[in-house]
Motif scaffolding. Structure first.
Motif, PDB file in Angstrom:
ATOM      1  N   GLY A 237       0.811  -1.214   0.000  1.00 12.61           N
ATOM      2  CA  GLY A 237       0.000   0.000   0.000  1.00 12.61           C
ATOM      3  C   GLY A 237       0.844   1.264   0.000  1.00 12.61           C
ATOM      4  O   GLY A 237       0.311   2.367   0.128  1.00 12.61           O
ATOM      5  N   ASN A 238       2.151   1.126  -0.161  1.00 13.58           N
ATOM      6  CA  ASN A 238       3.053   2.278  -0.136  1.00 13.58           C
ATOM      7  C   ASN A 238       3.248   2.940  -1.493  1.00 13.58           C
ATOM      8  O   ASN A 238       3.912   3.968  -1.570  1.00 13.58           O
ATOM      9  CB  ASN A 238       4.431   1.863   0.387  1.00 13.58           C
ATOM     10  N   LEU A 239       2.706   2.359  -2.543  1.00 14.95           N
ATOM     11  CA  LEU A 239       2.960   2.873  -3.883  1.00 14.95           C
ATOM     12  C   LEU A 239       1.763   3.650  -4.423  1.00 14.95           C
ATOM     13  O   LEU A 239       0.617   3.231  -4.260  1.00 14.95           O
ATOM     14  CB  LEU A 239       3.285   1.715  -4.836  1.00 14.95           C
ATOM     15  N   CYS A 240       2.056   4.766  -5.084  1.00 16.66           N
ATOM     16  CA  CYS A 240       1.006   5.515  -5.770  1.00 16.66           C
ATOM     17  C   CYS A 240       0.604   4.721  -7.023  1.00 16.66           C
ATOM     18  O   CYS A 240       1.255   3.739  -7.383  1.00 16.66           O
ATOM     19  CB  CYS A 240       1.513   6.906  -6.151  1.00 16.66           C
ATOM     20  N   SER A 241      -0.442   5.139  -7.694  1.00 14.41           N
ATOM     21  CA  SER A 241      -0.937   4.367  -8.839  1.00 14.41           C
ATOM     22  C   SER A 241       0.089   4.292  -9.969  1.00 14.41           C
ATOM     23  O   SER A 241       0.255   3.239 -10.590  1.00 14.41           O
ATOM     24  CB  SER A 241      -2.262   4.932  -9.351  1.00 14.41           C
ATOM     25  N   GLU A 242       0.804   5.387 -10.238  1.00 13.12           N
ATOM     26  CA  GLU A 242       1.828   5.377 -11.291  1.00 13.12           C
ATOM     27  C   GLU A 242       2.944   4.388 -10.942  1.00 13.12           C
ATOM     28  O   GLU A 242       3.375   3.589 -11.778  1.00 13.12           O
ATOM     29  CB  GLU A 242       2.420   6.774 -11.470  1.00 13.12           C
ATOM     30  N   SER A 243       3.392   4.427  -9.693  1.00 14.72           N
ATOM     31  CA  SER A 243       4.446   3.519  -9.247  1.00 14.72           C
ATOM     32  C   SER A 243       3.968   2.074  -9.268  1.00 14.72           C
ATOM     33  O   SER A 243       4.710   1.175  -9.684  1.00 14.72           O
ATOM     34  CB  SER A 243       4.911   3.887  -7.837  1.00 14.72           C
ATOM     35  N   SER A 244       2.736   1.853  -8.846  1.00 17.46           N
ATOM     36  CA  SER A 244       2.170   0.491  -8.864  1.00 17.46           C
ATOM     37  C   SER A 244       2.151  -0.077 -10.269  1.00 17.46           C
ATOM     38  O   SER A 244       2.451  -1.254 -10.470  1.00 17.46           O
ATOM     39  CB  SER A 244       0.755   0.493  -8.289  1.00 17.46           C
ATOM     40  N   LYS A 245       1.819   0.748 -11.240  1.00 13.82           N
ATOM     41  CA  LYS A 245       1.764   0.283 -12.638  1.00 13.82           C
ATOM     42  C   LYS A 245       3.157  -0.155 -13.108  1.00 13.82           C
ATOM     43  O   LYS A 245       3.315  -1.225 -13.698  1.00 13.82           O
ATOM     44  CB  LYS A 245       1.217   1.407 -13.527  1.00 13.82           C
ATOM     45  N   VAL A 246       4.160   0.669 -12.846  1.00  7.45           N
ATOM     46  CA  VAL A 246       5.529   0.333 -13.251  1.00  7.45           C
ATOM     47  C   VAL A 246       6.003  -0.933 -12.538  1.00  7.45           C
ATOM     48  O   VAL A 246       6.563  -1.843 -13.161  1.00  7.45           O
ATOM     49  CB  VAL A 246       6.496   1.513 -12.986  1.00  7.45           C
ATOM     50  N   VAL A 247       5.763  -1.016 -11.245  1.00  8.76           N
ATOM     51  CA  VAL A 247       6.183  -2.189 -10.458  1.00  8.76           C
ATOM     52  C   VAL A 247       5.453  -3.438 -10.941  1.00  8.76           C
ATOM     53  O   VAL A 247       6.064  -4.506 -11.069  1.00  8.76           O
ATOM     54  CB  VAL A 247       5.988  -1.930  -8.944  1.00  8.76           C
ATOM     55  N   GLN A 248       4.177  -3.325 -11.252  1.00 13.39           N
ATOM     56  CA  GLN A 248       3.417  -4.467 -11.767  1.00 13.39           C
ATOM     57  C   GLN A 248       3.987  -4.937 -13.103  1.00 13.39           C
ATOM     58  O   GLN A 248       4.142  -6.140 -13.332  1.00 13.39           O
ATOM     59  CB  GLN A 248       1.934  -4.102 -11.926  1.00 13.39           C
ATOM     60  N   ASP A 249       4.303  -3.990 -13.988  1.00  9.18           N
ATOM     61  CA  ASP A 249       4.895  -4.351 -15.286  1.00  9.18           C
ATOM     62  C   ASP A 249       6.249  -5.034 -15.095  1.00  9.18           C
ATOM     63  O   ASP A 249       6.555  -6.025 -15.768  1.00  9.18           O
ATOM     64  CB  ASP A 249       5.063  -3.110 -16.162  1.00  9.18           C
ATOM     65  N   GLN A 250       7.045  -4.522 -14.173  1.00  9.50           N
ATOM     66  CA  GLN A 250       8.350  -5.127 -13.927  1.00  9.50           C
ATOM     67  C   GLN A 250       8.205  -6.505 -13.286  1.00  9.50           C
ATOM     68  O   GLN A 250       8.980  -7.417 -13.592  1.00  9.50           O
ATOM     69  CB  GLN A 250       9.221  -4.205 -13.071  1.00  9.50           C
ATOM     70  N   LEU A 251       7.211  -6.664 -12.449  1.00  8.76           N
ATOM     71  CA  LEU A 251       6.933  -7.973 -11.848  1.00  8.76           C
ATOM     72  C   LEU A 251       6.620  -8.987 -12.946  1.00  8.76           C
ATOM     73  O   LEU A 251       7.093 -10.128 -12.890  1.00  8.76           O
ATOM     74  CB  LEU A 251       5.779  -7.866 -10.850  1.00  8.76           C
ATOM     75  N   GLN A 252       5.870  -8.577 -13.932  1.00 12.91           N
ATOM     76  CA  GLN A 252       5.555  -9.484 -15.048  1.00 12.91           C
ATOM     77  C   GLN A 252       6.829  -9.889 -15.788  1.00 12.91           C
ATOM     78  O   GLN A 252       6.983 -11.050 -16.186  1.00 12.91           O
ATOM     79  CB  GLN A 252       4.559  -8.835 -16.001  1.00 12.91           C
ATOM     80  N   GLU A 253       7.754  -8.951 -15.962  1.00 16.15           N
ATOM     81  CA  GLU A 253       9.027  -9.265 -16.616  1.00 16.15           C
ATOM     82  C   GLU A 253       9.827 -10.271 -15.780  1.00 16.15           C
ATOM     83  O   GLU A 253      10.440 -11.195 -16.333  1.00 16.15           O
ATOM     84  CB  GLU A 253       9.847  -7.991 -16.833  1.00 16.15           C
ATOM     85  N   LEU A 254       9.819 -10.084 -14.475  1.00 20.84           N
ATOM     86  CA  LEU A 254      10.528 -11.005 -13.585  1.00 20.84           C
ATOM     87  C   LEU A 254       9.917 -12.404 -13.639  1.00 20.84           C
ATOM     88  O   LEU A 254      10.642 -13.407 -13.671  1.00 20.84           O
ATOM     89  CB  LEU A 254      10.531 -10.477 -12.153  1.00 20.84           C
ATOM     90  N   ARG A 255       8.610 -12.474 -13.632  1.00 23.29           N
ATOM     91  CA  ARG A 255       7.936 -13.775 -13.717  1.00 23.29           C
ATOM     92  C   ARG A 255       8.246 -14.462 -15.048  1.00 23.29           C
ATOM     93  O   ARG A 255       8.481 -15.673 -15.086  1.00 23.29           O
ATOM     94  CB  ARG A 255       6.427 -13.610 -13.549  1.00 23.29           C
ATOM     95  N   SER A 256       8.239 -13.693 -16.117  1.00 21.32           N
ATOM     96  CA  SER A 256       8.566 -14.239 -17.432  1.00 21.32           C
ATOM     97  C   SER A 256      10.001 -14.757 -17.456  1.00 21.32           C
ATOM     98  O   SER A 256      10.281 -15.831 -18.007  1.00 21.32           O
ATOM     99  CB  SER A 256       8.364 -13.155 -18.495  1.00 21.32           C
ATOM    100  N   SER A 257      10.897 -14.003 -16.845  1.00 26.70           N
ATOM    101  CA  SER A 257      12.292 -14.418 -16.770  1.00 26.70           C
ATOM    102  C   SER A 257      12.421 -15.715 -15.976  1.00 26.70           C
ATOM    103  O   SER A 257      13.125 -16.639 -16.387  1.00 26.70           O
ATOM    104  CB  SER A 257      13.119 -13.310 -16.107  1.00 26.70           C
ATOM    105  N   TYR A 258      11.731 -15.789 -14.845  1.00 25.89           N
ATOM    106  CA  TYR A 258      11.771 -16.999 -14.026  1.00 25.89           C
ATOM    107  C   TYR A 258      11.293 -18.199 -14.845  1.00 25.89           C
ATOM    108  O   TYR A 258      11.931 -19.260 -14.843  1.00 25.89           O
ATOM    109  CB  TYR A 258      10.901 -16.826 -12.780  1.00 25.89           C
TER     110      TYR A 258
END
Length: 149
Positions: free
Chosen positions: A118-139
């Motif tokens: 709950g510490n991230l603003c909506s813009e930050s959440s979007k970027v972090v979510q996109d990066q999480l998807q990249e990490l999952r794809s890499s895994y």
């Protein structure tokens, strides 16, 4: 939500990405020579990591924070352990892939926790979510490579 919490959380993720960069930069060249398919993947993930770092740095600076361009202590210990393990093992490919999977899994957990915090603003959440998807794809990609060794 407090801006300082957002910056702090983004800086924690930035350190995780810095660990990832160091990990991909320090891949044993003997291992890459023995399995050429990994070199291209590692190079791709290194570029991806630099892009992730750039995105996180921009968010931190937009929020008025100073990017923390260090790595984590845990990441440094992990890399030292792997260097030791690689020095005594004959199966460099397997160790390297285990290392990547372990690191990607830790990064995935950190990114998931950041989103749940709950510490991230909506813009930050979007970027972090996109990066999480990249990490999952890499895994998933490295998991498949490990199965094919």
């Amino acid at each position: 939500m407090e801006n300082n919490k957002t910056v702090e959380t983004l800086n924690e993720l930035l350190q995780i990405i810095n660990d990832r960069i160091e990990g991909f930069k320090n891949i044993d060249s003997k291992m890459i020579e023995s399995y050429s398919g990994l070199k291209e993947e590692y190079d791709h993930k290194l570029v991806e990591s630099y892009n992730m770092r750039t995105e996180l740095t921009a968010l931190i600076e937009e929020k008025g924070g100073d990017p923390n361009n260090t790595t984590t202590i845990a990441g440094g210990i992990h890399r030292a352990w792997l260097d030791f393990k690689n020095s005594i093992s004959s199966d460099q490919d397997e160790i390297s892939l285990e290392t990547v999977l372990s690191g990607e899994n830790a990064a995935i957990k950190a990114f998931e926790n950041a989103l749940k915090s709950g510490n991230l603003c909506s813009e930050s959440s979007k970027v972090v979510q996109d990066q999480l998807q990249e990490l999952r794809s890499s895994y998933d990609k490295f998991s498949q490579l490990e199965k094919n060794l």
